[in-house]
Scaffold this motif. Structure first.
Motif, short mmCIF file in Angstrom:
data_model
loop_
_atom_site.label_atom_id
_atom_site.label_comp_id
_atom_site.label_asym_id
_atom_site.label_seq_id
_atom_site.Cartn_x
_atom_site.Cartn_y
_atom_site.Cartn_z
N UNK A 77 0.84 -1.20 0.00
CA UNK A 77 0.00 0.00 0.00
C UNK A 77 0.88 1.26 0.00
N UNK A 78 1.85 1.30 0.90
CA UNK A 78 2.65 2.53 1.04
C UNK A 78 3.63 2.67 -0.11
N UNK A 79 4.28 1.58 -0.49
CA UNK A 79 5.31 1.70 -1.53
C UNK A 79 4.74 1.91 -2.92
N UNK A 80 3.44 1.70 -3.10
CA UNK A 80 2.81 1.99 -4.38
C UNK A 80 2.62 3.50 -4.53
N UNK A 81 2.58 4.21 -3.42
CA UNK A 81 2.44 5.68 -3.48
C UNK A 81 3.75 6.31 -3.92
N UNK A 82 3.68 7.24 -4.87
CA UNK A 82 4.93 7.90 -5.30
C UNK A 82 5.49 8.84 -4.24
N UNK A 83 4.67 9.27 -3.29
CA UNK A 83 5.13 10.27 -2.33
C UNK A 83 5.50 9.68 -0.96
N UNK A 84 5.56 8.35 -0.88
CA UNK A 84 5.85 7.75 0.42
C UNK A 84 6.70 6.50 0.24
N UNK A 85 7.39 6.12 1.31
CA UNK A 85 8.13 4.87 1.28
C UNK A 85 7.93 4.15 2.60
N UNK A 86 8.00 2.82 2.53
CA UNK A 86 7.97 2.03 3.75
C UNK A 86 9.12 1.03 3.72
N UNK A 87 9.88 1.00 4.82
CA UNK A 87 10.95 0.01 4.96
C UNK A 87 10.61 -0.90 6.13
N UNK A 88 11.46 -1.90 6.40
CA UNK A 88 11.13 -2.88 7.44
C UNK A 88 12.21 -2.95 8.51
N UNK A 89 11.77 -3.26 9.72
CA UNK A 89 12.72 -3.59 10.78
C UNK A 89 12.05 -4.60 11.70
N UNK A 90 12.85 -5.48 12.29
CA UNK A 90 12.32 -6.52 13.17
C UNK A 90 13.07 -6.46 14.50
N UNK A 91 12.52 -7.12 15.51
CA UNK A 91 13.21 -7.16 16.80
C UNK A 91 14.50 -7.95 16.64
N UNK A 92 15.62 -7.41 17.11
CA UNK A 92 16.85 -8.18 17.01
C UNK A 92 16.86 -9.30 18.04
N UNK A 93 17.46 -10.41 17.70
CA UNK A 93 17.69 -11.48 18.68
C UNK A 93 18.76 -10.97 19.66
N UNK A 94 18.91 -11.64 20.81
CA UNK A 94 19.80 -11.12 21.85
C UNK A 94 21.24 -10.89 21.36
N UNK A 95 21.74 -11.77 20.48
CA UNK A 95 23.13 -11.61 20.03
C UNK A 95 23.30 -10.32 19.24
N UNK A 96 22.32 -10.02 18.38
CA UNK A 96 22.42 -8.80 17.56
C UNK A 96 22.22 -7.55 18.42
#
Lengths: 630, 238
Positions: A77-96
């Motif tokens: 939905x967001x990345x189809x818009x020319x005026x917006x971007x969406x990236x991803x992030x996840x919870x890091x595991x304990x080592x990271x």
């Protein structure tokens, strides 16, 4: 194609300083591909050209988050818009996490390795209450103040949505905006608003106030909560004008027109659900009284079969998956399921593509369909009777009889299955030891079926602990206390001895915490912060769950978990989530609670008459039976 | 028909395991709608057979895979269509048809070459070079292989087929040709660890790059792809 879109196959350049540090760190952590990005269909846009930047933060590890359909939809939905971007992030595991902290690196987005702090919005999806400490941990790793009121003008807006958003109160003080219901449209409206504010200028407070006027958006800091001497909530009131007293959820009226994630990111790692996901419909009208999803995602809205066949084709073309899963709350309830399965097998079966169903109803029709798609039946087959006696199944409105179940099992045996999984809950309202013994009895009856050839190899019984959830007919119920729950689990366990029987159950301490987080109010927020500071994170992972630290946190803050988890709430008490409206009326939930206690079942409104839950008129959606077109 | 392909694994792709690398290639094959043959059974998989696995973290210009096709297809077309669907960091370097009855890569490959960059803080160029030569002059080099259930001693000296070090102060570049596959196997990090241990040093491997996989026979190196003899030079594999 899209404005500013970098092709997915573009080389991964050394993007920035952060990337250089990562080159050193990544070889040292487990499964580094969790943190690299660069997967097929990843969308990377040029930040300099895009006015509104959002990062979707999934508060659990990559393998869990990348299996979530809702996130894939919003990404598209967001990345189809020319005026917006969406990236991803996840919870890091304990080592990271350790590496990031030791090297002074911020939590970053996978696509462009940008520090979370540089985005305009951070969107958390609330799929599970046990992820709340991960949210705090991620905000902290990003260098963003935990409490909404402490954030500066330049800090990102912290937005949350998902099923737990229907009672976000325990984490509400950490959130700037909460979205109720389906996010496709309302997120677009929020992005429009942010873009306009960035163009015209305006304070954070003004922006929040404007956002609160968008239907479906809840801004917790504009509401004050008062409490009675008993500890119960006295009132939840807007603290200024222009703020709705009740926030109603958003839904899409026509799913055929909805954005469909036709180019989902294809992970390198073997994630939990590593397959193409085809959403057949939303909502479920079976009306199981313990089930929050069954209440908050109403009403049922199906996609047309032709739309689904076309979407399946595009999904498989764009991902290269060898399996397509028909995902919905109870997929076999799709009105043209046979027609759909046949069409998918016919079109893709020869290309080595498998069709799969995430869960099965315990009836003959379900086995027929499963037979069709599992041509060689090596895996086990799963049924969820949920309770061990007919009486208790009527209480919870799980409309399946023992005869239905045994007939389905026999049919599955005839079709070749030899291994079964049965799911139950322990601690349901009105439950007695007889109901628990019924679980073992049912399992034994399944194990003792004698097929014409071979024998049943294994019956695995899983018993989870009942957690009362907001916006369900059981929202007033207290959870059975931890010791008693344990006794009941052990009672079942003791009965499931036998060489073909296996029993698995959930920790009662985790379930207690889940109950507190589900039904808590804002006074829980300091407890979550305290627990996180004491070292709690990844609470959903039993190897990291530290109940001792949680107990200490409750004690330090002076909150009694039993008040939230184990107390039966009087029906006239104001609930911490009463100002959040899923469309289903409180009167309906009360009448369902009454029917439950008298053992009366309520039929599926999509098959039989309307049960009067109130969602269709409230959301202005025409009431119709399954399979009827507009 | 069967097509043998030489692939490169670089940049972000170096952080994926051998199994996930195979999965990524498999999905690319499906996206490219290449007419690969599928296995029978519950989960049909495209018939793609890979050469020996590369440890996670390493880059490579020598990953080999055999693709079994159910229809004839010009090799050049196969290569272009596959290439267009591969994710960042995976590339097709070369492809050629092999006989349908050609022995599997796993059965054929018995040697692998690597280039390793490593740091040895505080050590001089000359000191490193001399120590390396002495290390290789040993008749046997015993390392302890540990698996989940057991420990066993392994003499890796005969598994080091060729080795060249270009030492510098505080580090060096190693070119190694090592025995690989079912007839004996040693990994470059095991060789260097044995070298650090022999001298009581703490070395740090920066990068491991696989430069070739070979069929070695009586001192001659054959490439699995180009079926002619290559003189016994580590770099000669193309």
């Amino acid at each position: 194609m899209l404005n500013g879109l970098v092709g997915p196959n573009k080389e991964m350049e050394d993007l920035n300083e952060l990337s250089k540090s990562l080159e050193r760190i990544l070889p040292r952590v487990e499964k580094p591909a969790r943190y690299t990005g660069g997967e097929w269909n990843e969308v990377r846009k040029n930040h300099a050209e895009i006015p509104v930047k959002m990062v979707l933060a999934f508060p659990d590890i990559y393998e869990v988050g990348m299996s979530h359909l809702g996130s894939k939809i919003l990404y598209q939905v967001v990345n189809t818009r020319p005026d917006a971007l969406m990236e991803r992030v996840f919870a890091p595991w304990v080592d990271m996490e350790k590496e990031l902290r030791a090297n002074g690196l911020p939590l970053y987005s996978l696509e462009t390795r940008t520090s979370l702090k540089e985005f305009d919005l951070i969107g958390f999806t609330l799929q599970y209450e046990m992820t709340y400490t991960n949210i705090l941990n991620m905000l902290d790793l990003a260098g963003i103040p935990l409490w909404a009121k402490e954030r500066a003008e330049t800090d990102p807006l912290v937005v949350a949505g998902g099923p737990c958003a229907f009672n976000p109160e325990p984490i509400a003080p950490f959130l700037d905006l909460v979205v109720l219901g389906e996010g496709e449209e309302v997120l677009g409206e929020i992005l429009d608003l942010v873009r306009d504010f960035k163009e015209r200028g305006g304070s954070r407070q003004e922006l929040l106030q404007a956002a609160a006027a968008i239907p479906g958006v809840y801004v917790p800091q504009f509401y004050t909560v008062e409490y009675l001497d008993t500890g119960a909530v006295a009132a939840v009131r807007p603290d200024r004008t222009g703020i709705p007293a009740r926030v109603q959820k958003r839904v899409l009226k026509d799913l055929n027109q909805a954005t469909f994630p036709q180019r989902p990111v294809v992970p390198f790692l073997d994630v939990v659900h590593d397959r193409a996901m085809l959403e057949l419909f939303r909502g479920c009208a079976r009306g199981c009284r313990f089930c929050q999803a069954g209440m908050i995602y109403r009403p049922v809205r199906e996609k047309d079969t032709a739309t689904l066949v076309e979407q399946a084709r595009r999904l498989l073309e764009n991902t290269g998956y060898g399996e397509i899963s028909l995902t919905s709350l109870s997929s076999l309830d799709y009105s043209r399921i046979e027609e759909l399965i046949d069409a998918l097998i016919k079109e893709h079966g020869t290309e080595g593509v498998r069709v799969s169903l995430p869960s099965l109803r315990a009836d003959s029709f379900a086995v027929e369909q499963a037979k069709k798609i599992h041509e060689v039946r090596r895996s086990s087959i799963t049924f969820a009777p949920e309770a061990g006696s007919q009486r208790l199944r009527d209480v919870i409105n799980k409309n399946v009889t023992e005869e239905d179940l045994l007939r389905a099992v026999i049919q599955a045996v005839e079709a070749g299955w030899r291994s079964f999984k049965l799911y139950f809950m322990v601690g349901l309202p009105t439950e007695t030891d007889d109901d628990l013994l019924g679980i073992a009895e049912l399992a034994r009856r399944v194990a003792n079926i004698k097929p014409n050839r071979g024998s049943i190899t294994r019956v695995t019984v899983s018993t989870s602990n009942f957690v009362p959830k907001p916006h369900t007919p059981f929202q007033w119920e207290g959870q059975v206390d931890s010791e008693e729950l344990k006794r009941r689990q052990l009672l079942v366990h003791g009965q499931l001895k036998g060489k073909r029987l296996e029993h698995r159950w959930h920790g009662t301490e985790q379930s207690l915490l889940e109950a507190v987080m589900s039904k808590g109010d804002r006074r829980i927020a300091p407890v979550i912060e305290r627990a996180w500071r004491l070292g709690c994170r990844l609470d959903g992972w039993s190897e990291h769950f530290r109940f001792d630290l949680w107990q200490q946190a409750f004690q330090d803050i002076g909150v009694d978990p039993a008040f939230y988890a184990n107390r039966t709430i009087p029906e006239d008490e104001i609930l911490p989530w009463d100002h959040l409206d899923p469309g289903v009326t409180k009167d309906f939930l009360l009448s369902e609670r009454m029917r439950a206690l008298s053992g009366a079942s309520t039929p599926d409104c999509s098959q039989e008459r309307c049960s009067g839950c109130g969602v269709c008129p409230a959301l202005d959606i025409p009431i119709r039976r399954r399979g009827e077109t507009k | 028909m069967k097509i043998r392909v030489r692939l490169a694994k670089e940049r972000v792709a170096r952080f994926i395991s051998h199994l996930d690398f195979a999965g990524a290639v498999e999905k690319a094959v499906r996206r490219a709608a290449l007419p690969v043959a599928y296995s029978e059974g519950f989960t049909p998989r495209p018939k793609i057979a890979f050469g020996s696995a590369l440890a996670l973290g390493g880059t490579s210009e020598a990953e080999f895979a055999d693709f079994e096709l159910r229809e004839l297809l010009p090799v050049a077309e196969f290569k272009t269509r596959l290439e267009a669907q591969l994710p960042a960091g995976i590339k097709v370097l070369a492809a050629r048809e092999v006989s349908k009855n050609a022995p599997s890569l796993m059965a054929q490959i018995n040697a692998a070459s690597y280039q390793v960059e490593a740091q040895l803080t505080g050590r001089q160029e000359k000191e490193i070079q001399t120590a390396w030569e002495e290390f290789l002059e040993q008749g046997s080099i015993i390392i302890v292989k540990e698996t989940k259930s057991k420990r066993r001693d392994l003499d890796i000296r005969p598994l080091i087929l060729q080795a060249r070090l270009r030492a510098r102060d505080a580090g060096g570049t190693w070119d190694l040709l090592l025995r690989a596959g079912s007839t004996g196997n040693v990994r470059p990090e095991e060789v260097l660890q044995a070298f650090w241990n022999a001298n009581n040093w703490h070395g740090f491997i920066e990068t491991i790059h696989r430069t070739g996989l070979y069929i070695e026979s009586r001192g001659n190196l054959l490439s699995p792809l180009v079926e002619f003899k290559v003189r016994g030079e580590v770099e000669g594999n193309r």
